[in-house]
Design an enzyme around this catalytic site. Structure first.
Site, PDB file in Angstrom:
ATOM      1  N   ASN A 204      40.850  27.971  54.885  1.00 46.41           N
ATOM      2  CA  ASN A 204      41.053  29.285  55.478  1.00 46.41           C
ATOM      3  C   ASN A 204      40.224  29.307  56.755  1.00 46.41           C
ATOM      4  OD1 ASN A 204      41.230  31.956  56.179  1.00 46.41           O
ATOM      5  ND2 ASN A 204      40.755  32.744  54.127  1.00 46.41           N
TER       6      ASN A 204
ATOM      7  N   ARG B 265      45.767  28.684  54.928  1.00 43.07           N
ATOM      8  CA  ARG B 265      46.152  30.087  54.943  1.00 43.07           C
ATOM      9  C   ARG B 265      46.519  30.465  56.371  1.00 43.07           C
ATOM     10  NH1 ARG B 265      42.642  35.476  55.231  1.00 43.07           N
ATOM     11  NH2 ARG B 265      44.378  36.895  54.857  1.00 43.07           N
TER      12      ARG B 265
ATOM     13  N   HIS C 196      48.745  40.245  52.345  1.00 45.56           N
ATOM     14  CA  HIS C 196      48.231  39.901  50.995  1.00 45.56           C
ATOM     15  C   HIS C 196      49.318  39.251  50.141  1.00 45.56           C
ATOM     16  CE1 HIS C 196      45.300  43.534  51.448  1.00 45.56           C
ATOM     17  NE2 HIS C 196      44.629  42.422  51.712  1.00 45.56           N
TER      18      HIS C 196
ATOM     19  N   HIS D 285      46.882  45.481  45.085  1.00 41.86           N
ATOM     20  CA  HIS D 285      45.767  44.648  45.581  1.00 41.86           C
ATOM     21  C   HIS D 285      44.788  45.613  46.236  1.00 41.86           C
ATOM     22  CE1 HIS D 285      44.039  40.952  47.585  1.00 41.86           C
ATOM     23  NE2 HIS D 285      43.522  41.931  48.315  1.00 41.86           N
TER      24      HIS D 285
ATOM     25  N   GLY E 218      41.178  45.965  47.571  1.00 42.05           N
ATOM     26  CA  GLY E 218      39.932  45.316  47.970  1.00 42.05           C
ATOM     27  C   GLY E 218      39.424  45.998  49.227  1.00 42.05           C
ATOM     28  N   ASN E 219      38.753  45.240  50.065  1.00 39.96           N
ATOM     29  CA  ASN E 219      38.332  45.796  51.346  1.00 39.96           C
ATOM     30  C   ASN E 219      39.539  46.277  52.129  1.00 39.96           C
ATOM     31  OD1 ASN E 219      36.139  46.343  52.827  1.00 39.96           O
ATOM     32  ND2 ASN E 219      35.459  44.209  52.871  1.00 39.96           N
TER      33      ASN E 219
ATOM     34  N   ARG F 193      39.737  51.106  57.307  1.00 44.64           N
ATOM     35  CA  ARG F 193      41.029  51.328  57.984  1.00 44.64           C
ATOM     36  C   ARG F 193      41.650  52.641  57.537  1.00 44.64           C
ATOM     37  NH1 ARG F 193      43.603  45.553  56.587  1.00 44.64           N
ATOM     38  NH2 ARG F 193      41.520  44.852  56.058  1.00 44.64           N
TER      39      ARG F 193
ATOM     40  N   GLY G 117      38.909  43.047  44.614  1.00 49.82           N
ATOM     41  CA  GLY G 117      37.560  43.551  44.322  1.00 49.82           C
ATOM     42  C   GLY G 117      37.533  44.868  43.560  1.00 49.82           C
ATOM     43  N   ILE G 118      38.242  45.865  44.043  1.00 40.63           N
ATOM     44  CA  ILE G 118      38.234  47.180  43.389  1.00 40.63           C
ATOM     45  C   ILE G 118      39.122  47.150  42.147  1.00 40.63           C
ATOM     46  CG2 ILE G 118      38.803  49.619  43.692  1.00 40.63           C
ATOM     47  CD1 ILE G 118      38.421  49.019  46.810  1.00 40.63           C
ATOM     48  N   GLY G 119      40.331  46.605  42.310  1.00 40.22           N
ATOM     49  CA  GLY G 119      41.296  46.581  41.201  1.00 40.22           C
ATOM     50  C   GLY G 119      40.777  45.824  39.987  1.00 40.22           C
TER      51      GLY G 119
ATOM     52  N   ASN H 264      37.496  45.272  39.293  1.00 39.66           N
ATOM     53  CA  ASN H 264      36.159  45.672  38.825  1.00 39.66           C
ATOM     54  C   ASN H 264      35.943  47.155  38.575  1.00 39.66           C
ATOM     55  OD1 ASN H 264      34.659  43.095  38.906  1.00 39.66           O
ATOM     56  ND2 ASN H 264      35.328  43.139  41.042  1.00 39.66           N
TER      57      ASN H 264
ATOM     58  N   GLU I  55      43.661  33.508  45.611  1.00 37.53           N
ATOM     59  CA  GLU I  55      44.516  33.148  46.739  1.00 37.53           C
ATOM     60  C   GLU I  55      44.434  31.654  47.040  1.00 37.53           C
ATOM     61  OE1 GLU I  55      44.787  36.710  49.712  1.00 37.53           O
ATOM     62  OE2 GLU I  55      42.939  36.924  48.577  1.00 37.53           O
TER      63      GLU I  55
HETATM   64  P1  ADP Z   1      38.432  41.385  50.682  1.00 34.26           P
HETATM   65  O1  ADP Z   1      39.557  42.272  51.128  1.00 34.26           O
HETATM   66  O2  ADP Z   1      37.301  41.294  51.651  1.00 34.26           O
HETATM   67  O3  ADP Z   1      38.874  40.060  50.072  1.00 34.26           O
HETATM   68  P2  ADP Z   1      37.624  42.006  47.962  1.00 34.26           P
HETATM   69  O4  ADP Z   1      38.917  41.878  47.263  1.00 34.26           O
HETATM   70  O5  ADP Z   1      36.562  41.002  47.701  1.00 34.26           O
HETATM   71  O6  ADP Z   1      37.814  42.230  49.511  1.00 34.26           O
HETATM   72  O7  ADP Z   1      37.048  43.445  47.605  1.00 34.26           O
HETATM   73  C1  ADP Z   1      35.841  43.876  48.144  1.00 34.26           C
HETATM   74  C2  ADP Z   1      35.588  45.300  47.700  1.00 34.26           C
HETATM   75  O8  ADP Z   1      35.671  45.384  46.273  1.00 34.26           O
HETATM   76  C3  ADP Z   1      34.198  45.764  48.051  1.00 34.26           C
HETATM   77  O9  ADP Z   1      34.160  46.317  49.306  1.00 34.26           O
HETATM   78  C4  ADP Z   1      33.955  46.810  46.996  1.00 34.26           C
HETATM   79  O10 ADP Z   1      34.397  48.051  47.514  1.00 34.26           O
HETATM   80  C5  ADP Z   1      34.858  46.443  45.838  1.00 34.26           C
HETATM   81  N1  ADP Z   1      34.105  46.031  44.655  1.00 34.26           N
HETATM   82  C6  ADP Z   1      33.637  44.817  44.343  1.00 34.26           C
HETATM   83  N2  ADP Z   1      32.977  44.846  43.156  1.00 34.26           N
HETATM   84  C7  ADP Z   1      33.072  46.123  42.702  1.00 34.26           C
HETATM   85  C8  ADP Z   1      32.606  46.814  41.548  1.00 34.26           C
HETATM   86  N3  ADP Z   1      31.932  46.197  40.586  1.00 34.26           N
HETATM   87  N4  ADP Z   1      32.896  48.129  41.455  1.00 34.26           N
HETATM   88  C9  ADP Z   1      33.572  48.762  42.419  1.00 34.26           C
HETATM   89  N5  ADP Z   1      34.035  48.178  43.529  1.00 34.26           N
HETATM   90  C10 ADP Z   1      33.792  46.873  43.677  1.00 34.26           C
END
Ligand code: ADP
Length: 400
Positions: free
Chosen positions: A7, A91, A180, A208, A210-211, A241, A331-333, A335, A385
């Site tokens: 990447n 990628r 994505h 998806h 995440g950030n 964003r 990340g969010i989905g 965790n 990915e």
């Molecule tokens: P990217 O788009 O950079 O690949 P990720 O999929 O790694 O992002 O997601 C990053 C985001 O996931 C972080 O900014 C955070 O908001 C969220 N995140 C990660 N761990 C947790 C957690 N344990 N609880 C809530 N949000 C989380």
């Protein structure tokens, strides 16, 4: 068989080497701050051997050379010779209208990647540099481009066209592409393996989160709609964003000209989203902590995010003519069980019920979190990915 996944960003290069048969990572690393002072190299392999030190990377060539040296490092070699690498998967962010699937990089396909530069000026040039440097330093090893946009190329015109003068599409390819795709494709494939329903008919929504966040509506494995557009700015509000807004706001803000140092593009990409609304952070962990302490704007940002997610999912259920399964990833989905619960509770009118205990205890594992009597299967599926790129690379070259 060993597959290398790369990447390549504008100032960084990440890599993972897969032992393909076992689908395990046998080495990975990161070259940071390429072309900038204080560049840094991190490499680790499956035997626990670690390099973590400052290195000078004047260019991407330096970074790839360093990666190759680390892979061959006599102290703890990952490979004895470059010939062991069966292929390299890269990628590539934007494939425009030219790439509907992973493609071996030839002069012709590289020219097409170049044609996509205007839609992805930060990523595509860096991605292509990665391909060209690897071609030079690893001659004879096939290089494959895997595109973030490709999975969405099955969308019908009614989903990918914008209500703009047709000439913008004809002359400038202005349309929805979506992003994505590698992640959506990976978790969709997994969900098809895990589902109780007929996978050829499965109506699935992949979230998806995440950030950057995006959704895809998938019927029988084919994407029919997705929330990101010509660029990754469209759709749900994200870390920084804005997501979808009234398009007239762009010229309104531009006319205000209240901060001449920043153009509207910058404000919408870097100062908006949950960070812009909350004034706290783009990271959901920080937002949750602030909301728990009574920060109303953090609470507002979180509830806006969930509300927008429910609206997008609702619209995709209509587009799909019903729904069998929902997947949360990234990340969010993966965790944030509170976000998943808030979204799913708002869909309970459809007969969706969560197994509350399982949802609360699922953080980053593959789990079916819906209750046995739920009308909709809800999965948490960690995205991968890099593995997805490795699999697609092998498939397109017919190496499996
Ligand atoms: P990217 O788009 O950079 O690949 P990720 O999929 O790694 O992002 O997601 C990053 C985001 O996931 C972080 O900014 C955070 O908001 C969220 N995140 C990660 N761990 C947790 C957690 N344990 N609880 C809530 N949000 C989380």
């Amino acid at each position: 068989m060993k597959i290398l996944v790369i990447n390549s960003g504008s100032s960084s290069l990440k890599y993972q080497m897969f032992d393909y048969e076992n689908k395990t990572v046998i080495a990975k690393g990161l070259c940071e701050r390429i072309g900038i002072a204080n560049s840094h190299f991190k490499h680790e392999n499956a035997s626990g051997y670690v390099i973590d030190e400052g290195r000078s990377f004047k260019s991407h060539s330096d970074a790839v050379r360093t990666m190759i040296e680390a892979l061959l490092d006599p102290q703890s070699p990952v490979i004895e010779s470059l010939e062991e690498i069966a292929a390299v998967g890269h990628r590539i962010v934007h494939g425009g209208p030219y790439f509907a699937k992973p493609t071996e990089m030839t002069q012709e396909s590289k020219d097409a990647v170049r044609k996509c530069f205007p839609w992805s000026p930060l990523h595509n040039p860096a991605n292509l540099t990665g391909v060209e440097v690897c071609e030079k330093l690893m001659p004879g090893i096939p290089q494959v481009g895997v595109f973030d946009t490709a999975f969405h190329q099955t969308m019908p015109p009614k989903a990918y066209m914008y209500g703009l003068p047709y000439r913008y599409y004809e002359e400038h390819n202005v349309r929805r592409y979506g992003f994505h795709g590698t992640s959506h494709a990976y978790v969709a494939r997994r969900a098809a393996e895990l589902t109780q329903c007929d996978k050829d008919q499965q109506r699935l929504i992949t979230c998806h989160l995440g950030n950057g966040s995006s959704f895809a509506a998938i019927k029988g494995g084919q994407c029919i709609d997705t929330s990101m557009g010509l660029t990754p700015l469209e759709g749900i509000m994200m870390g920084t964003r804005s997501g979808s807004i009234d398009p007239a706001i762009v010229s309104f803000i531009a006319k205000l000209n209240d901060d001449a140092t920043k153009d509207v593009d910058y404000i919408l990409n870097h100062e908006s989203g949950v960070r812009g609304v909350s004034g706290v952070s783009s990271d959901f962990r920080d937002l949750k902590a602030a909301a728990m302490q009574g920060n109303e704007r953090a609470q507002l940002a979180l509830s806006m995010f969930c509300y927008q997610a429910v609206k997008i999912i609702g619209s995709y259920i209509a587009a799909l003519g019903g729904i069998d399964s929902i997947v949360f990833t990234a990340g969010i989905g993966e965790n944030d069980d509170r976000i998943r619960k808030t979204i799913c509770d708002d869909l309970s009118f459809l007969g969706l019920t969560l197994d509350e205990g399982l949802n609360a205890s699922t953080h980053g594992e593959e789990v079916l979190i819906s209750a046995a009597d739920s009308s909709i299967e809800v999965f948490v599926i960690p995205t991968n990915e890099e593995l997805s790129i490795a699999i697609q690379t092998v498939e397109v070259l017919g190496l499996a």
